[in-house]
Design a protein around this motif. Structure first.
Motif, short mmCIF file in Angstrom:
data_model
loop_
_atom_site.label_atom_id
_atom_site.label_comp_id
_atom_site.label_asym_id
_atom_site.label_seq_id
_atom_site.Cartn_x
_atom_site.Cartn_y
_atom_site.Cartn_z
N ARG A 36 0.93 -1.16 0.08
CA ARG A 36 0.02 0.12 0.07
C ARG A 36 0.94 1.36 -0.02
NH1 ARG A 36 -5.41 -0.54 1.18
NH2 ARG A 36 -6.07 -2.54 1.56
N ARG A 169 -10.36 -7.11 -6.69
CA ARG A 169 -9.20 -7.27 -6.05
C ARG A 169 -8.46 -8.75 -5.89
NH1 ARG A 169 -6.65 -5.16 -1.01
NH2 ARG A 169 -8.52 -4.90 -0.30
N ASP A 173 -5.36 -10.56 -7.55
CA ASP A 173 -4.07 -11.03 -6.46
C ASP A 173 -4.20 -12.59 -6.75
OD1 ASP A 173 -3.86 -8.73 -5.38
OD2 ASP A 173 -5.13 -8.53 -3.67
O1 C5P Z 1 -3.55 -7.06 3.19
P1 C5P Z 1 -4.09 -5.87 2.37
O2 C5P Z 1 -5.46 -6.35 1.88
O3 C5P Z 1 -4.16 -4.79 3.13
O4 C5P Z 1 -3.12 -5.93 0.99
C1 C5P Z 1 -3.19 -4.81 0.09
C2 C5P Z 1 -2.65 -5.54 -1.16
O5 C5P Z 1 -1.27 -5.89 -1.38
C3 C5P Z 1 -3.35 -6.84 -1.61
O6 C5P Z 1 -4.55 -6.71 -2.45
C4 C5P Z 1 -2.25 -7.54 -2.66
O7 C5P Z 1 -2.33 -6.90 -3.85
C5 C5P Z 1 -0.97 -7.07 -1.91
N1 C5P Z 1 -0.24 -8.03 -1.17
C6 C5P Z 1 0.28 -8.94 -1.72
N2 C5P Z 1 1.28 -9.78 -1.01
C7 C5P Z 1 0.94 -9.82 0.30
C8 C5P Z 1 0.11 -8.73 1.08
C9 C5P Z 1 -0.46 -7.77 0.11
O8 C5P Z 1 0.43 -9.04 -3.14
N3 C5P Z 1 1.97 -10.57 1.17
#
Ligand code: C5P
Length: 206
Positions: A36, A169, A173
């Motif tokens: 973020r 999302r 992801d």
């Molecule tokens: O956990 P959170 O929803 O705050 O994470 C934000 C974004 O960061 C996720 O939607 C994903 O794209 C990315 N993320 C990731 N790998 C992680 C943690 C987060 O790709 N270990």
């Protein structure tokens, strides 16, 4: 020992990790905050969020630093606390593009591996790519509706719009959100926060 708690967006990972970490007397580490922060800095600099080279230049010029406080993780860039700006809808909708960039993932992984252990690490790929040696791994799920209803108290948008954004999302992801083969999967849908924390604690090796 490292405990990893991965899961889909808004599955309750941060609150659960904070509770589990508190019960174990260790910090928790919220990896999503670094993705973020990279997104926020890219947006503020006006860079194309798909441009890895430009983003890495931003990150290396003034690196954001994760502070894994037990009361809630914070991200600092020098003396500026970025945390209050990391959960806007603008960051929500750009972060998956940034997180898909291998150079950014390598940068985040290096920050996480440099933190003093032990801790509870939460994110998407903590149990697979970043800490495959973790002593216990969990993966949290819940239906999109349940997750959107939980998020509705934290975002100004209507629950339908929040649900649609979460589903999108999840789709973006997918690559980095595969549960580790040795992860215990917990559907948090019918459980209270304390119920999920207790389920994780019950799943730890004795
Ligand atoms: O956990 P959170 O929803 O705050 O994470 C934000 C974004 O960061 C996720 O939607 C994903 O794209 C990315 N993320 C990731 N790998 C992680 C943690 C987060 O790709 N270990």
């Amino acid at each position: 020992m490292i405990v990893t708690i991965d899961g889909v967006a808004a599955s309750g990972k941060s609150s659960v990790s904070a509770g589990v970490a508190q019960a174990l007397g260790v910090p928790y580490v919220s990896s999503g905050l670094l993705y973020r922060a990279a997104t926020l800095l890219g947006l503020e600099a006006g860079t194309d969020l798909g441009d890895a080279r430009a983003l890495l230049t931003c990150l290396e010029a003034a690196p954001p630093r994760l502070e894994p406080l037990a009361s809630g993780n914070r991200v600092w860039q020098g003396g500026r606390d970025l945390t209050p700006d990391l959960h806007s809808s603008r960051v929500d909708s750009g972060v998956s593009v940034v997180a898909a960039l291998p150079g950014v993932r390598a940068w985040v992984d290096a920050q996480l591996r440099a933190l003093p252990q032990p801790f509870v690490a939460e994110g998407r790929d903590m149990g697979t790519a970043v800490f495959p040696q973790a002593g216990a791994k969990f993966y949290l799920t819940a239906s999109p509706r349940v997750r959107a209803e939980r998020r509705a108290s934290e975002r100004p948008e209507e629950v339908d719009a929040i649900e649609a954004a979460l589903v999108e999302r999840d789709r973006l992801d997918t690559l980095q959100s595969v549960p580790a083969e040795d992860a215990q999967v917990i559907d948090t849908g019918g459980l209270s926060l304390q119920g999920v924390i207790d389920a994780v604690l019950a799943g730890l090796p004795r």
